[in-house]
Design an enzyme around this catalytic site. Sequence first.
Site, PDB file in Angstrom:
ATOM      1  CE  LYS A   1      15.743  82.559  12.116  1.00  0.00           C
ATOM      2  NZ  LYS A   1      17.166  81.820  12.510  1.00  0.00           N
TER       3      LYS A   1
ATOM      4  CE1 TYR B   1      15.966  81.599  17.890  1.00  0.00           C
ATOM      5  CE2 TYR B   1      16.015  84.080  17.504  1.00  0.00           C
ATOM      6  CZ  TYR B   1      15.770  82.743  17.139  1.00  0.00           C
ATOM      7  OH  TYR B   1      15.536  82.333  15.869  1.00  0.00           O
TER       8      TYR B   1
ATOM      9  CG  ASN C   1      19.383  80.470   9.965  1.00  0.00           C
ATOM     10  OD1 ASN C   1      18.590  81.322  10.107  1.00  0.00           O
ATOM     11  ND2 ASN C   1      19.483  79.255  10.695  1.00  0.00           N
TER      12      ASN C   1
ATOM     13  CG  HIS D   1      12.216  80.342  14.119  1.00  0.00           C
ATOM     14  ND1 HIS D   1      13.285  79.830  15.001  1.00  0.00           N
ATOM     15  CD2 HIS D   1      11.135  79.785  14.421  1.00  0.00           C
ATOM     16  CE1 HIS D   1      12.530  79.030  16.226  1.00  0.00           C
ATOM     17  NE2 HIS D   1      11.339  79.325  15.947  1.00  0.00           N
TER      18      HIS D   1
ATOM     19  CD  GLU E   1       9.526  78.608  18.905  1.00  0.00           C
ATOM     20  OE1 GLU E   1       9.256  78.369  17.744  1.00  0.00           O
ATOM     21  OE2 GLU E   1      10.792  78.584  19.169  1.00  0.00           O
TER      22      GLU E   1
HETATM   23  P1  GDP Z   1      17.292  76.188  14.547  1.00  0.00           P
HETATM   24  O1  GDP Z   1      16.423  75.484  15.335  1.00  0.00           O
HETATM   25  O2  GDP Z   1      17.884  75.297  13.158  1.00  0.00           O
HETATM   26  O3  GDP Z   1      17.069  77.612  14.063  1.00  0.00           O
HETATM   27  O4  GDP Z   1      18.822  76.318  15.219  1.00  0.00           O
HETATM   28  P2  GDP Z   1      19.235  76.750  16.822  1.00  0.00           P
HETATM   29  O5  GDP Z   1      17.703  76.516  17.560  1.00  0.00           O
HETATM   30  O6  GDP Z   1      20.348  75.687  17.255  1.00  0.00           O
HETATM   31  O7  GDP Z   1      19.597  78.158  16.881  1.00  0.00           O
HETATM   32  C1  GDP Z   1      18.575  79.167  16.791  1.00  0.00           C
HETATM   33  C2  GDP Z   1      19.132  80.111  15.698  1.00  0.00           C
HETATM   34  O8  GDP Z   1      20.418  80.797  16.278  1.00  0.00           O
HETATM   35  C3  GDP Z   1      19.612  79.602  14.404  1.00  0.00           C
HETATM   36  O9  GDP Z   1      18.613  79.625  13.522  1.00  0.00           O
HETATM   37  C4  GDP Z   1      20.560  80.811  14.069  1.00  0.00           C
HETATM   38  O10 GDP Z   1      20.060  81.759  13.269  1.00  0.00           O
HETATM   39  C5  GDP Z   1      21.338  80.814  15.208  1.00  0.00           C
HETATM   40  N1  GDP Z   1      22.590  79.918  15.311  1.00  0.00           N
HETATM   41  C6  GDP Z   1      22.627  78.740  15.742  1.00  0.00           C
HETATM   42  N2  GDP Z   1      23.758  78.294  15.690  1.00  0.00           N
HETATM   43  C7  GDP Z   1      24.767  79.347  15.519  1.00  0.00           C
HETATM   44  C8  GDP Z   1      26.133  79.555  15.797  1.00  0.00           C
HETATM   45  O11 GDP Z   1      26.979  78.417  15.902  1.00  0.00           O
HETATM   46  N3  GDP Z   1      26.410  80.763  15.474  1.00  0.00           N
HETATM   47  C9  GDP Z   1      25.827  81.824  15.258  1.00  0.00           C
HETATM   48  N4  GDP Z   1      26.205  83.012  15.311  1.00  0.00           N
HETATM   49  N5  GDP Z   1      24.373  81.712  15.318  1.00  0.00           N
HETATM   50  C10 GDP Z   1      23.785  80.269  15.261  1.00  0.00           C
END
Ligand code: GDP
Length: 137
Positions: free
Chosen positions: A9, A49, A112, A115, A126
Amino acid sequence: MERTLAIIKPDAVEQRLIGRIVARIEEAGFTIRAMRLEHLTKKEAEGFYAVHRERPFFGTLTDFMSSGPCVLMALEAPDAIRKWRALMGATDPAKADAGTLRREFGSSIERNATHGSDALETAAFELGYFFRGMEIR
Ligand code: GDP
């Protein structure tokens, strides 16, 4: 063999962590089948997304993902999806296990570092979103 989409990222690219993260990917036994540096537009990030469009963080997440270049990769290994998610660690770096990429390189639940696709169906979507068939070797 299985394939998954991995992204380094914009936060990690900005911190010049591409080399270290790619080294960890190769050391873990993945084969990199495609790789490209790409600065996503806001619209491209929103399309990627789209499943999260109702989430409260959709706006800031897509701003972040279009804030600078990222590295897009097709990774191949047996059990690649699970294995890459294990190497990344939990979504929130503060909760990720020691030794994972997100624990080491992530700075917040949003910024973080990496991805990874979360299921076979998601990986197919994807990989197809970013790579044409002939770009994956
Ligand atoms: P992943 O599969 O571990 O990447 O997690 P998710 O699919 O739930 O979320 C996609 C991305 O959205 C994550 O990698 C983070 O960059 C972001 N994200 C997830 N949860 C949160 C949150 O509670 N707050 C914020 N600001 N970003 C989030």
